[in-house]
Design a protein around this motif. Structure first.
Motif, mmCIF file in Angstrom:
data_model
loop_
_atom_site.group_PDB
_atom_site.id
_atom_site.type_symbol
_atom_site.label_atom_id
_atom_site.label_comp_id
_atom_site.label_asym_id
_atom_site.label_seq_id
_atom_site.Cartn_x
_atom_site.Cartn_y
_atom_site.Cartn_z
ATOM 1 N N ALA A 73 0.821 -1.217 0.000
ATOM 2 C CA ALA A 73 0.000 0.000 0.000
ATOM 3 C C ALA A 73 0.852 1.262 0.000
ATOM 4 N N ILE A 74 1.906 1.277 0.773
ATOM 5 C CA ILE A 74 2.785 2.450 0.827
ATOM 6 C C ILE A 74 3.447 2.687 -0.525
ATOM 7 N N GLU A 75 3.920 1.617 -1.163
ATOM 8 C CA GLU A 75 4.533 1.749 -2.490
ATOM 9 C C GLU A 75 3.548 2.367 -3.479
ATOM 10 N N GLU A 76 2.294 1.927 -3.417
ATOM 11 C CA GLU A 76 1.280 2.472 -4.326
ATOM 12 C C GLU A 76 0.914 3.901 -3.951
ATOM 13 N N ALA A 77 0.800 4.199 -2.651
ATOM 14 C CA ALA A 77 0.450 5.556 -2.207
ATOM 15 C C ALA A 77 1.495 6.567 -2.658
ATOM 16 N N LEU A 78 2.747 6.156 -2.703
ATOM 17 C CA LEU A 78 3.806 7.045 -3.181
ATOM 18 C C LEU A 78 3.618 7.396 -4.650
ATOM 19 N N THR A 128 0.575 7.782 -6.085
ATOM 20 C CA THR A 128 -0.646 8.566 -6.286
ATOM 21 C C THR A 128 -0.353 10.046 -6.101
ATOM 22 N N ASN A 129 -1.186 10.880 -6.712
ATOM 23 C CA ASN A 129 -1.032 12.328 -6.539
ATOM 24 C C ASN A 129 -1.389 12.761 -5.122
ATOM 25 N N SER A 130 -2.340 12.077 -4.501
ATOM 26 C CA SER A 130 -2.813 12.498 -3.179
ATOM 27 C C SER A 130 -1.814 12.206 -2.066
ATOM 28 N N LYS A 131 -1.019 11.140 -2.238
ATOM 29 C CA LYS A 131 -0.053 10.704 -1.208
ATOM 30 C C LYS A 131 -0.761 10.433 0.128
ATOM 31 N N LYS A 132 -1.980 9.855 0.040
ATOM 32 C CA LYS A 132 -2.760 9.552 1.244
ATOM 33 C C LYS A 132 -2.963 8.054 1.371
ATOM 34 N N LEU A 133 -2.791 7.568 2.593
ATOM 35 C CA LEU A 133 -3.005 6.159 2.912
ATOM 36 C C LEU A 133 -4.026 6.072 4.038
ATOM 37 N N LEU A 134 -5.168 5.449 3.749
ATOM 38 C CA LEU A 134 -6.204 5.219 4.754
ATOM 39 C C LEU A 134 -6.045 3.806 5.272
ATOM 40 N N ILE A 135 -6.082 3.646 6.574
ATOM 41 C CA ILE A 135 -6.086 2.294 7.132
ATOM 42 C C ILE A 135 -7.147 2.194 8.217
ATOM 43 N N ILE A 173 5.651 4.086 7.794
ATOM 44 C CA ILE A 173 5.248 5.156 6.884
ATOM 45 C C ILE A 173 6.420 6.096 6.575
ATOM 46 N N PRO A 174 6.701 6.338 5.298
ATOM 47 C CA PRO A 174 7.786 7.253 4.966
ATOM 48 C C PRO A 174 7.310 8.703 4.990
ATOM 49 N N GLU A 175 8.238 9.612 5.018
ATOM 50 C CA GLU A 175 7.902 11.030 4.926
ATOM 51 C C GLU A 175 7.240 11.273 3.583
ATOM 52 N N GLY A 176 6.257 12.143 3.580
ATOM 53 C CA GLY A 176 5.570 12.470 2.346
ATOM 54 C C GLY A 176 4.242 11.762 2.169
ATOM 55 N N ILE A 177 3.959 10.774 2.994
ATOM 56 C CA ILE A 177 2.666 10.079 2.947
ATOM 57 C C ILE A 177 1.842 10.529 4.144
ATOM 58 N N LYS A 178 0.609 10.942 3.883
ATOM 59 C CA LYS A 178 -0.319 11.315 4.952
ATOM 60 C C LYS A 178 -1.086 10.064 5.361
ATOM 61 N N LEU A 179 -0.933 9.659 6.599
ATOM 62 C CA LEU A 179 -1.612 8.487 7.137
ATOM 63 C C LEU A 179 -2.906 8.929 7.812
ATOM 64 N N ILE A 180 -3.996 8.325 7.399
ATOM 65 C CA ILE A 180 -5.301 8.595 7.996
ATOM 66 C C ILE A 180 -5.815 7.278 8.558
ATOM 67 N N VAL A 181 -5.866 7.197 9.876
ATOM 68 C CA VAL A 181 -6.316 5.990 10.560
ATOM 69 C C VAL A 181 -7.792 6.168 10.901
ATOM 70 N N VAL A 182 -8.608 5.230 10.439
ATOM 71 C CA VAL A 182 -10.047 5.300 10.684
ATOM 72 C C VAL A 182 -10.408 4.195 11.672
ATOM 73 N N THR A 183 -10.986 4.611 12.800
ATOM 74 C CA THR A 183 -11.373 3.662 13.839
ATOM 75 C C THR A 183 -12.900 3.612 13.933
ATOM 76 N N TRP A 194 -7.572 9.917 -6.037
ATOM 77 C CA TRP A 194 -7.317 8.498 -5.783
ATOM 78 C C TRP A 194 -6.475 8.379 -4.528
ATOM 79 N N VAL A 195 -6.893 7.500 -3.640
ATOM 80 C CA VAL A 195 -6.158 7.224 -2.406
ATOM 81 C C VAL A 195 -5.981 5.713 -2.293
ATOM 82 N N VAL A 196 -5.128 5.293 -1.390
ATOM 83 C CA VAL A 196 -4.965 3.867 -1.113
ATOM 84 C C VAL A 196 -5.616 3.599 0.234
ATOM 85 N N ALA A 197 -6.446 2.565 0.278
ATOM 86 C CA ALA A 197 -7.130 2.195 1.515
ATOM 87 C C ALA A 197 -6.791 0.752 1.862
#
Length: 196
Positions: free
Chosen positions: A19-24, A26-33, A48-58, A145-148
């Motif tokens: 997922a991180i490889e794919e998020a890098l 994307t234009n959005s650089k967002k990873l939802l988990i 998570i590398p620098e440059g990716i915004k991690l959004i954790v959904v609980t 487009w984001v990666v979830a």
């Protein structure tokens, strides 16, 4: 697409890596988990590398017991301090309908959608649901487009490239591609495509 031989927790790190490889890319650089208690969020924070915004959904407070927040306060604090987001919300595909089903029985439209998505995998249903929840909170745009990542009970085992929608516009959500998921299919050659 990578097919895992089993579902759940053993696939968490592999799913995050994919997922991180794919998020890098994307234009959005967002990873939802998704993360109920903090296990997957903690793994993601470590990777998570620098440059990716991690959004954790609980899931919402009171999911199992009234007023109980299952998500780790310590993990939440570390995520926020690192500049990431933790979003606690009601499940977009069950919410109040679950209360009606418990009291009056029957089945409701959102539960039918959930069960249809589970035909692909539990994690796939979770990916769609957290994308709706994040869009409803304004954490992702409906034109990006984001990666979830989602999973089966504990851990992550499914990653999808997705264009979110607000829950009131569910049918505008788009699936770009499935990156990985568990497979129950065994044709004698599955080991050639599966990991773990």
């Amino acid at each position: 697409m990578i097919l895992f031989k089993t579902a759940g927790e053993p696939n968490t790190e592999s799913t995050l890596k994919i997922a991180i490889e794919e998020a890098l890319r994307t234009n959005s650089k967002k990873l939802l988990i998704s993360s109920s208690r903090g296990y997957s969020a903690e793994k993601a924070l470590a990777m998570i590398p620098e440059g990716i915004k991690l959004i954790v959904v609980t899931h919402h407070v009171g999911f199992k017991e009234p007023d109980q927040d299952e998500f780790s306060a310590e993990v939440k604090k570390r995520l926020i301090e690192a500049g990431h987001v933790v979003h606690t919300a009601t499940h977009a595909l069950s919410s109040v309908e679950r209360a009606f089903r418990r009291k009056y029985g029957g089945i409701h439209a959102a539960e039918i959608v959930s069960d249809a998505l589970r035909l692909i995998s539990q994690g796939f249903k979770v990916c769609v649901e957290i994308s709706l929840m994040a869009a409803d909170a304004g954490l992702v745009k409906c034109d990006e487009w984001v990666v979830a990542c989602g999973g089966s009970s504990r851990g992550l085992d499914t990653a999808v490239v997705i264009k979110p929608a607000n829950s009131s516009r569910l049918f505008e959500l788009k699936i770009g591609k499935i990156l990985c998921m568990p497979s129950e299919y065994d044709d004698g050659h599955t080991k050639d495509r599966a990991v773990n």
